[in-house]
Design an enzyme around this catalytic site. Structure first.
Site, PDB file in Angstrom:
ATOM      1  N   LYS A 175      -0.232  39.085 -69.642  1.00 55.25           N
ATOM      2  CA  LYS A 175      -1.128  40.007 -68.930  1.00 55.25           C
ATOM      3  C   LYS A 175      -1.789  39.263 -67.768  1.00 55.25           C
ATOM      4  O   LYS A 175      -2.687  38.461 -67.957  1.00 55.25           O
ATOM      5  CB  LYS A 175      -2.211  40.583 -69.829  1.00 55.25           C
ATOM      6  CG  LYS A 175      -2.911  41.751 -69.134  1.00 55.25           C
ATOM      7  CD  LYS A 175      -4.305  42.037 -69.611  1.00 55.25           C
ATOM      8  CE  LYS A 175      -5.387  41.220 -68.972  1.00 55.25           C
ATOM      9  NZ  LYS A 175      -5.602  41.428 -67.520  1.00 55.25           N
ATOM     10  N   GLY A 227      -9.800  31.662 -67.643  1.00 51.96           N
ATOM     11  CA  GLY A 227     -10.731  32.636 -67.074  1.00 51.96           C
ATOM     12  C   GLY A 227     -12.164  32.237 -67.370  1.00 51.96           C
ATOM     13  O   GLY A 227     -12.467  31.050 -67.542  1.00 51.96           O
ATOM     14  N   SER A 228     -13.023  33.244 -67.459  1.00 48.89           N
ATOM     15  CA  SER A 228     -14.458  32.951 -67.560  1.00 48.89           C
ATOM     16  C   SER A 228     -14.837  32.432 -68.950  1.00 48.89           C
ATOM     17  O   SER A 228     -14.173  32.717 -69.955  1.00 48.89           O
ATOM     18  CB  SER A 228     -15.264  34.215 -67.263  1.00 48.89           C
ATOM     19  OG  SER A 228     -15.189  35.100 -68.362  1.00 48.89           O
ATOM     20  N   GLY A 232     -13.716  33.785 -72.644  1.00 51.85           N
ATOM     21  CA  GLY A 232     -13.102  32.765 -73.489  1.00 51.85           C
ATOM     22  C   GLY A 232     -13.801  32.656 -74.837  1.00 51.85           C
ATOM     23  O   GLY A 232     -13.151  32.504 -75.877  1.00 51.85           O
ATOM     24  N   GLU A 249      -9.041  27.721 -71.147  1.00 48.92           N
ATOM     25  CA  GLU A 249      -9.412  26.976 -69.942  1.00 48.92           C
ATOM     26  C   GLU A 249     -10.481  27.791 -69.227  1.00 48.92           C
ATOM     27  O   GLU A 249     -10.187  28.862 -68.689  1.00 48.92           O
ATOM     28  CB  GLU A 249      -8.201  26.798 -69.022  1.00 48.92           C
ATOM     29  CG  GLU A 249      -7.221  25.754 -69.475  1.00 48.92           C
ATOM     30  CD  GLU A 249      -7.835  24.384 -69.646  1.00 48.92           C
ATOM     31  OE1 GLU A 249      -8.879  24.096 -69.010  1.00 48.92           O
ATOM     32  OE2 GLU A 249      -7.284  23.606 -70.428  1.00 48.92           O
ATOM     33  N   CYS A 283     -11.109  26.524 -60.713  1.00 47.21           N
ATOM     34  CA  CYS A 283     -11.905  25.992 -61.821  1.00 47.21           C
ATOM     35  C   CYS A 283     -12.137  24.502 -61.616  1.00 47.21           C
ATOM     36  O   CYS A 283     -13.055  23.935 -62.191  1.00 47.21           O
ATOM     37  CB  CYS A 283     -11.280  26.296 -63.166  1.00 47.21           C
ATOM     38  SG  CYS A 283      -9.587  25.830 -63.293  1.00 47.21           S
ATOM     39  N   GLU A 384     -21.572  27.921 -62.921  1.00 44.47           N
ATOM     40  CA  GLU A 384     -20.394  28.060 -62.067  1.00 44.47           C
ATOM     41  C   GLU A 384     -20.567  29.264 -61.140  1.00 44.47           C
ATOM     42  O   GLU A 384     -20.783  30.379 -61.593  1.00 44.47           O
ATOM     43  CB  GLU A 384     -19.133  28.251 -62.924  1.00 44.47           C
ATOM     44  CG  GLU A 384     -17.874  28.243 -62.094  1.00 44.47           C
ATOM     45  CD  GLU A 384     -16.607  28.348 -62.944  1.00 44.47           C
ATOM     46  OE1 GLU A 384     -16.538  29.242 -63.795  1.00 44.47           O
ATOM     47  OE2 GLU A 384     -15.697  27.524 -62.725  1.00 44.47           O
TER      48      GLU A 384
HETATM   49  C1  UN1 Z   1      -7.404  26.553 -61.522  1.00 42.93           C
HETATM   50  O1  UN1 Z   1      -8.284  26.570 -60.674  1.00 42.93           O
HETATM   51  O2  UN1 Z   1      -7.417  27.356 -62.477  1.00 42.93           O
HETATM   52  O3  UN1 Z   1      -5.930  21.110 -59.690  1.00 42.93           O
HETATM   53  C2  UN1 Z   1      -6.231  25.626 -61.496  1.00 42.93           C
HETATM   54  C3  UN1 Z   1      -5.929  22.105 -58.981  1.00 42.93           C
HETATM   55  C4  UN1 Z   1      -4.760  23.053 -59.065  1.00 42.93           C
HETATM   56  C5  UN1 Z   1      -4.892  23.965 -60.243  1.00 42.93           C
HETATM   57  C6  UN1 Z   1      -6.206  24.678 -60.335  1.00 42.93           C
HETATM   58  N1  UN1 Z   1      -3.541  22.290 -59.163  1.00 42.93           N
HETATM   59  O4  UN1 Z   1      -6.839  22.361 -58.218  1.00 42.93           O
END
Ligand code: UN1
Length: 494
Positions: A175, A227-228, A232, A249, A283, A384
């Protein structure tokens, strides 16, 4: 009339059970409607899970290197379609074309890496404590994996999950984010064209309720989510209750430390890319800049000069450095945090508002923003924001820098700029994060290295590299006793 797209379940394209759809627009030009996608619910998820379960026996029994052949073809097709897919990704989620090309490249790297792993998937052979007995561990697939992803890396991050899942013999229900359904669909089309059999990968479009149905479904054995933190946590609770394996993550508040002996020109390139690349919507984005007092003022001025010159625009146009935020909610959230920062007493040095004019009025553009006089504990230093907002904290020593870096609930990425080798090695151990970059920004993880965070960023699993295969396989321990008699472990060997 914009096109109407479908789910892909059990090898056929189909509408959502109720026929409902949602609209997908270009965040840089909201009058550009990309299309309508199925607003799926529990019934669609159920069909997809059934299809994935039916496909599981044949796929998991197929020799792993033969699964790897398909992954290699996926890598080849992604390479052929790199530009075309990147164009559509930029149109859908906003980051400039050079960045979406990088996103597809990360998927290509992941495909070839996963393909190569299908010829390893190592287990162990270990001496037995008893004579004429053989001990080993082998890997087995888990089963049906539910993959729920964010929109900011709409091709790369799904592949971090889907490709190792497939390599290890699992089947998948995917999804994508409701903000990047088209990119998800283009990825699935590549998988189909590369020969992934019907039912092995199923695509279900939709919002949070479709994701929730996937997490709740008893036929799903594992969930991998990016995601958030809020979502999570809910996923973790549900999976815990249902005894599912899950990999999360989530958020980050990634620090870059710039010491007094740093190469400031190098650090400048790093901070611009880390903080404002992808409009700060990674992230791994650099959202806190911890600067030694000796170089604070000069470095902040260097950033201002370059950041204010960044060119905002539609990322498929030539020369654009930074695209829009993803949607109105993101624009509201970033605007709110700027207000919070001001109320907390930080100094807004530049940016802080929506960017308009010059063809920007129709998009969710926000100016590169920087706060100085940020103190540890302020909300803009702790939470964040997921936008182009950098909080600068001035420190007097390395020890203080590390204490500030570690003083948040997250721990995904981190970075330190210094010319002192001893300090760099200290930082590798001292900083609480899943990633530490030395003399590079917090972003830019490579596809074949473990990726994941400590503290509330994750739940201990790693994506990428060799470690992700520990998530997508179950270990079975096998004992073969060829002594021809009953040997009692822990008893007969004393
Ligand atoms: C993300 O923001 O979910 O290291 C992944 C990085 C990228 C992946 C980011 N290769 O910034």
């Amino acid at each position: 009339m914009p096109p109407r797209f479908q789910n892909y379940i059990g090898g056929t394209w189909q509408d959502a059970a109720g026929g409902a759809v949602f609209e997908d627009v270009n965040p840089a030009r909201t009058s550009d409607v990309i299309g309508y996608f199925p607003k799926s619910g529990a019934a669609d998820v159920d069909r997809a899970v059934q299809a994935a379960r039916e496909a599981l026996p044949a796929w998991s029994r197929r020799p792993a290197p033969s699964r790897g052949e398909i992954l290699r073809r996926i890598g080849d097709l992604l390479t052929e379609r790199k530009d075309a897919i990147a164009f559509e990704m930029t149109r859908e989620m906003g980051k400039p074309h050079f960045e979406t090309r990088g996103d597809v490249q990360e998927a290509i790297d992941t495909a070839y890496y996963a393909a190569s792993e299908t010829r390893r998937l190592f287990g162990h052979t270990v001496p037995s404590e008893l004579p004429n007995k053989f001990n080993m561990s082998i890997r087995r697939p888990i089963g049906v994996c539910g993959i729920i992803t964010a929109w900011n890396f709409p091709v790369a991050v799904p592949t971090w999950k889907i490709f190792p899942a497939l390599a290890a013999g699992n089947t998948v229900v995917f999804k994508p984010s409701e903000d990047a359904p088209h990119s998800g669909m283009l990825l699935v089309q590549v998988l189909i064209d590369a020969g992934v059999p019907a039912g092995v990968v199923n695509l279900v479009q939709g919002a949070g309720d479709a994701g929730a149905a996937l997490v709740e479904h008893p036929g799903v054995d594992a969930i991998s989510f990016t995601g958030s933190t809020e979502t999570g946590s809910r996923i973790g609770e549900t999976c815990g209750r249902l005894h599912k394996r899950f990999s999360l993550e989530m958020g980050g508040k990634n620090p870059m430390i710039v010491m007094e002996d740093a190469d400031l020109h190098l650090a400048l390139e790093g901070v611009l890319w880390g903080a404002y690349g992808t409009t700060g919507q990674r992230c791994t984005a650099t959202s806190r800049l911890i600067i030694h007092e000796d170089v604070h003022d000069v470095f902040v001025e260097m950033i201002r000069e370059r950041a204010e010159a960044l060119r905002l625009g539609y990322g498929n146009d030539e020369g654009v450095d930074m695209g829009p935020l993803i949607n109105q909610d993101a624009l509201d959230k970033v605007t709110r945090y700027v207000q919070i920062g001001k109320e907390e007493g930080a100094t807004l040095l530049f940016g802080g508002t929506r960017a308009t004019g010059d063809g920007l009025d129709e998009g969710f553009f926000f100016k590169p923003t920087l706060f100085t006089d940020v103190k540890p504990g302020m909300r803009i230093e702790q939470e964040e924001i997921f936008g182009p907002v950098l909080s600068v904290i001035k420190v007097r020593s390395y020890e203080e820098a590390v204490a500030v870096a570690n003083g948040v609930r997250y721990g995904l990425s981190s970075s330190i700029y210094t010319r002192d080798v001893a300090r760099a090695f200290q930082a590798m151990h001292d900083i609480e994060a899943g990633i530490t970059y030395v003399n590079g920004p917090t972003i830019g993880a490579e596809a074949h290295m473990p990726f994941g965070g400590v503290k509330q960023t994750g739940n201990g699993h790693r994506e990428g590299g060799w470690e992700v295969f520990d998530f997508y396989t179950e270990t079975k321990t096998v004992y073969v006793d060829y002594s021809g008699k009953l040997q009692k472990a822990q008893i007969d060997n004393t």
